[in-house]
Design an enzyme around this catalytic site. Structure first.
Site, short mmCIF file in Angstrom:
data_model
loop_
_atom_site.label_atom_id
_atom_site.label_comp_id
_atom_site.label_asym_id
_atom_site.label_seq_id
_atom_site.Cartn_x
_atom_site.Cartn_y
_atom_site.Cartn_z
N HIS A 120 -26.24 -5.01 38.60
CA HIS A 120 -25.84 -5.45 39.36
C HIS A 120 -24.54 -4.83 40.59
CE1 HIS A 120 -22.43 -8.49 38.46
NE2 HIS A 120 -22.90 -7.89 37.57
N ASP A 122 -23.46 -5.80 42.85
CA ASP A 122 -21.82 -6.58 43.55
C ASP A 122 -20.56 -6.39 42.30
OD1 ASP A 122 -23.28 -8.41 42.32
OD2 ASP A 122 -22.37 -10.31 42.88
N ASP A 155 -17.87 -4.91 35.13
CA ASP A 155 -19.16 -6.20 35.57
C ASP A 155 -19.10 -5.53 36.79
OD1 ASP A 155 -20.71 -8.28 35.30
OD2 ASP A 155 -18.55 -9.76 35.72
N GLU A 189 -25.47 -10.96 42.24
CA GLU A 189 -25.64 -10.92 40.47
C GLU A 189 -24.21 -12.50 41.13
OE1 GLU A 189 -24.54 -12.33 37.05
OE2 GLU A 189 -23.33 -11.29 38.45
N ASP A 216 -30.84 -7.08 30.11
CA ASP A 216 -29.69 -7.29 31.42
C ASP A 216 -27.78 -6.62 30.34
OD1 ASP A 216 -28.51 -7.73 33.91
OD2 ASP A 216 -28.89 -9.70 33.45
N HIS A 459 -13.94 -9.93 35.06
CA HIS A 459 -13.18 -10.95 36.02
C HIS A 459 -11.73 -11.29 36.47
CE1 HIS A 459 -17.42 -13.07 37.38
NE2 HIS A 459 -17.40 -11.91 36.38
#
Ligand code: ZN
Length: 486
Positions: A120, A122, A155, A189, A216, A459
């Site tokens: 992904h 984003d 990520d 995502e 994934d 994150h």
């Protein structure tokens, strides 16, 4: 008589010890090894610069109600076309759901079911107040200390670029796949994939396409994290946990705080929260977490090896120990986390309403309905209303003996001959859940090398990927394309 009972008991104990010892000693690994491949070296410095440019673009997913960062995604699309001209020239490219990308690399053998690589574009925002904690600014794409720094370095923007780097190299080498390969790059995502991955999936379904498997993000190569195992371990997740957020609301008479009732709205919510924390979901060791322990037991040190080799006897001890840790607890139960509590605005006013937001992560096999029933019976208070705010069921469990798993496993053995390979359970969520309608098997793995200190970067602050590891990820995808497409 007593002597005879005692002797009998001793005999039983000796037999049990014998079985435990036998099971421990005979529990040996039986993995067939692939020979390592020597892949031609790649220009990781140039690849690092391309990824750095991508990280500078703020393709941030903030919330479902906010529009996507359209200009940033457009810039990223342009960057991709510029950096990967052979991909642009040879693969079919479709923009889906405004900003997501679907690439089709047509295979020559129509009898093979296609495979799909997911990633992904984003990223999550930087938590307000932590901007200055970053060694290098979060959207700097700084190349320092042998690493590429910034949001998306782990990520999951790096994975989008690693797949494209691998495809570009393969095209330059004249490779063309027998099996059709799809690359699906979502743009939301971090918000569940409803506008991106779900639309790509629906589009392919409308074309009657069924996939052999998807691969994934999800799990990684961990080093020094798994207790009792010295070797690095590559975990291929077979499933992801479900997600459910419940809103609990307590209502009460308002009024002046000089005349309080016996139970206030806040008191009722506090009791409900307390009851939930005191009555966790029961722990159970089931697939895929149990597959993981069964696979790794032969490599474990004592006493773990003995315990896991004798689950017929020692499962209660194992489950109770696992339930004590953070990550291991999440592997054996549906977790409960109270994340928001609100109620009251003024010192001397009784609030008429108090709320709590509770987030659950569901083990495969547990349904949203199961959780709601559990919460109702545990709280057991007619004054508390329970509403579903957001939820998705846990994924199905993919087959570790199917062709996709075998190809991923083979590729890991070829590129990372030093690591053990095990099935696993992904504790967070991914875009894979959006593809269950067109793929029976979804695997979740990228060969990032993670030590203890790296988990908090996702994150979190100081997200970065070591350049050498980025090179390994590209080589992994390259070899995977050879194995899957060949
Ligand atoms: Zn991600």
């Amino acid at each position: 008589m007593i002597k005879r009972i005692l002797l009998g008991l001793i005999a039983v104990i000796i037999v049990i010890i014998g079985i435990v010892a036998f099971n421990t000693v005979t529990n040996n690994a039986e993995m067939t090894a692939e020979d390592p491949v020597s892949l031609s070296p790649i220009d990781t410095a140039a690849a690092a610069h391309r990824l750095s440019s991508a990280i500078k673009l703020k393709t941030i997913s903030t919330s479902i109600s906010d529009p996507p960062a359209a200009d940033e995604f457009a810039a990223l699309h342009a960057l991709i076309n510029q950096f990967f001209p052979l991909v642009a020239a040879n693969l079919k490219r479709e923009v889906v759901g405004d900003h997501s990308l679907l690439y089709t690399w047509q295979g020559s053998d129509q009898s093979l079911l296609p495979a799909m690589l997911l990633a992904h574009m984003d990223v999550v925002p930087v938590e307000p107040g932590t901007e200055d904690d970053w060694t290098y600014e979060a959207f700097s794409g700084a190349i320092e200390e042998n690493a590429i720094w910034g949001r998306g370095a782990l990520d999951d923007k790096f994975s989008v670029f690693a797949i494209l780097e691998a495809a570009e190299l393969q095209l330059a080498a004249g490779f063309s796949p027998k099996r059709t390969l799809y690359f699906a790059f979502g743009h939301d995502e971090e918000l569940g994939g409803g506008r991106g991955a779900a639309k790509i999936s629906a589009l392919l379904e409308s074309r009657g396409i069924q996939l052999a498997f998807t691969l994934d993000e999800g799990m990684v190569i961990v080093d020094g994290i798994m207790p009792g195992v010295e070797e690095p371990i590559a975990f291929i997740a077979l499933a992801e946990k479900g997600y459910l957020t419940l809103k609990l609301t307590a209502n009460a008479e308002g009024g002046h705080s000089s005349l309080p009732p016996r139970k206030t709205a806040i008191g009722k919510i506090a009791r409900a929260v307390n009851r939930l924390e005191e009555n966790r979901f029961p722990a159970a060791l089931q697939s895929p977490a149990s597959d993981m322990f069964d696979t790794l037991a032969p490599h474990m040190a004592l006493p773990l090896k003995s315990i896991i080799s004798n689950r017929w006897l020692l499962d209660p001890i194992l489950i109770s120990e696992l339930g004590k840790g953070g990550a291991t607890n999440a592997m054996v139960r549906t977790t409960t986390a109270v994340t928001i509590v609100e109620g009251g605005t003024k010192d001397n006013v009784l609030p008429t309403e108090a709320i709590a937001i509770v987030n659950f992560r569901l083990l495969p096999g547990t349904t949203i309905d199961d959780v709601v029933q559990h919460v109702k019976s545990v709280i057991d208070d007619p004054d508390i209303s329970i509403d579903i705010k957001q939820g998705n069921e846990p994924s199905p469990i993919s087959d570790p003996s199917a062709v996709g798993y075998k190809l991923i496993e083979k590729t890991i053995q070829q590129v990372f001959p030093d690591v053990l390979i095990s099935p696993g359970l992904m504790l967070a969520g991914s875009d894979s859940k959006n593809y269950v309608n067109i793929a029976d098997n979804s695997y979740r793995f990228i060969p990032l090398r993670f030590g203890k200190e790296d988990l908090s970067r996702i994150h979190g602050t100081n997200e970065r990927i070591l350049i050498d590891n980025y090179g390994e990820v590209i080589q992994f995808y390259r070899q995977l394309m050879t194995n899957v497409g060949g």
